[in-house]
Design an enzyme around this catalytic site. Structure first.
Site, PDB file in Angstrom:
ATOM      1  N   ARG A 163       0.655  -1.363   0.098  1.00  0.00           N
ATOM      2  CA  ARG A 163      -0.003  -0.010   0.103  1.00  0.00           C
ATOM      3  C   ARG A 163       0.786   1.304   0.019  1.00  0.00           C
ATOM      4  NH1 ARG A 163      -2.418  -3.926  -0.576  1.00  0.00           N
ATOM      5  NH2 ARG A 163      -4.427  -4.704   0.353  1.00  0.00           N
ATOM      6  N   SER A 242     -10.448   0.647   4.212  1.00  0.00           N
ATOM      7  CA  SER A 242      -9.544   0.279   5.476  1.00  0.00           C
ATOM      8  C   SER A 242      -8.717   1.812   5.769  1.00  0.00           C
ATOM      9  CB  SER A 242      -8.328  -0.706   5.083  1.00  0.00           C
ATOM     10  OG  SER A 242      -9.013  -1.933   4.474  1.00  0.00           O
ATOM     11  N   GLU A 338      -3.618   4.303   6.132  1.00  0.00           N
ATOM     12  CA  GLU A 338      -3.794   4.204   4.927  1.00  0.00           C
ATOM     13  C   GLU A 338      -4.156   5.385   4.150  1.00  0.00           C
ATOM     14  OE1 GLU A 338      -4.972   0.050   3.323  1.00  0.00           O
ATOM     15  OE2 GLU A 338      -6.218   1.550   1.891  1.00  0.00           O
TER      16      GLU A 338
END
Ligand code: FAD
Ligand code: NAP
Length: 342
Positions: A163, A242, A338
């Site tokens: 990520r 998320s 994130e």
């Protein structure tokens, strides 16, 4: 056209009602170039926005938000069993996945139903169900804001990680990605393709769908069905997927934590490191499904923070920080967001 004091509520999936001091849409690289020049002459900070599905706005934005609407998908090369497909950055990611499936091009079917635009896909090396965009990435084209020059980035230039990419780190806000080219397997000329179905519930879902033969569409449909059953739809409940990344920690530290918490799950990461599902850590701290004012952790997926209606970005951000603190206190593990916070 540059709009003033423009509400971004419809431009971010969290549904945060903040204003951009200036706002414009670009549909061509020429329009983008002109807007960058105006912004630079006016000393406005620039924020590029795609689908707004990975941002949390905690305050008004004092510069100019440029919303990317660059369109177009083309096959740029075919060779043996491979096909290179170039998509403009403003194309919707899921529509691009569907285009690939319709054309029998394999490689991104596991990435079905991820919201947002193609241009943001390399930003955090989007991933799901065992596939990451870096696995099929060929190159991207980007315009450097400081110089207006077009640059090509190959995979090795992007520093892709879990990520992560160079565009989320040292090159953050320095380049506008205008197109992405992926190298996909052309199933019109070969049958040799390894479907990735071992992750999570894909096989169970395929069995439920009675998909006797594996196909791109069957895998995509399975992923879509699982996602729809687990994840809140931002149209109903504001969220940005998320909120935290799964922490990757040293094996020795993990072994120590496991002595105290024998049920702690993990997945292999790089050598001597393991990935721990952040959702599990958050759940163990009692946050799953817990509502705090207008925000909280979702009942079906603890990693997803939601906006119950009128949440302010600062409220969500405070809740995120409280969650981080709980996880740190209980497990000694630091989890990082994130989502891009502004
Ligand atoms: P935005 O939110 O508009 O932008 C994100 C960041 O990228 C910002 O910092 C922005 O400035 C920058 N940016 C955007 N476009 C450009 C560009 N063209 N050039 C330079 N910078 C740019 N992510 C996953 O990885 N896997 C998942 O499975 C997943 N599932 C999700 C499920 C839900 C329900 C939601 C809401 C989100 C999910 N996400 C997932 C997160 C998100 O969808 C992805 O990160 C997506 O790629 C973001 O695209 P976007 O166009 O909305 O980016
Ligand atoms: P899940 O299947 O409940 O699994 C929980 C976590 O464990 C995932 O985050 C995943 O890490 C990890 N995991 C599970 N099986 C694994 C395996 N076989 N190998 C390696 N790691 C494994 O996860 P979920 O929440 O339903 O999400 C399913 C997939 O969609 C995941 O890949 C997730 O990343 C992705 N997703 C991402 C977002 C986002 O906003 N980024 C939102 C929703 C879903 P990974 O995350 O590394 O895969």
């Amino acid at each position: 056209m540059i709009l003033e004091n423009y509400s971004l509520k419809q431009c971010n999936t969290f549904g945060m009602d903040v204003n951009a001091k200036h706002f414009a849409v670009f549909k061509s690289k020429r329009e983008l170039g002109d807007l960058i020049r105006v912004a630079k002459d006016s000393h406005w900070e620039i924020l590029i926005l795609g689908g707004g599905s990975n941002v949390l706005f905690t305050q008004d934005f004092n510069g100019i938000v440029l919303q990317n609407k660059l369109q177009g998908i083309e096959v740029v090369k075919k060779e043996n069993e491979w096909v290179w497909v170039k998509a403009a950055a403003g194309e919707n990611w899921h529509q691009f996945v569907l285009y690939s499936i319709e054309n029998n091009f394999a490689g991104i079917e596991n990435l079905s139903l991820i919201p947002g635009c193609v241009g943001a896909s390399p930003m955090q090396n989007i991933g799901a169900y065992g596939v990451e965009v870096k696995d099929v990435f060929e190159e991207l084209e980007a315009i450097e804001i400081a110089t207006g020059e077009t640059k090509i980035f190959k995979g090795s230039d992007c520093n892709f990680g879990y990520r992560e990419s160079v565009f989320k780190q040292e090159l953050k806000n320095k380049f506008v990605i205008t197109s992405v080219t992926l190298k996909l397997k052309n199933l019109n000329v070969t049958e040799h393709y390894h479907f990735k179905t071992t992750y999570g519930d894909i096989q169970t879902q395929l069995a439920e769908q009675q998909a006797n033969e594996l196909s791109l569409r069957a895998v995509s449909n399975a992923v879509i069905a699982i996602r729809q059953s687990k994840l809140p739809d931002p149209k109903d409940l504001g969220n940005a997927g998320s909120f935290f990344k799964n922490p990757v920690i040293e094996q020795v530290l993990f072994d120590k934590i496991k002595e105290q918490f024998p049920l702690i799950p993990s997945y292999p990461a790089t050598e001597n490191f393991v990935k721990v599902p952040a959702g599990w850590l958050i759940e163990q701290c009692g946050w799953k499904g817990k509502r705090v004012g207008n925000t909280g952790s979702h009942a079906r997926q603890a990693l997803v923070l939601v906006n119950y209606g009128n949440a302010k970005g600062s409220e969500v951000w405070q809740c995120a920080k409280d969650i981080q603190q709980s996880v740190l206190e209980k497990f000694g593990i630091s989890i990082s967001p994130e989502v891009n916070v502004y």
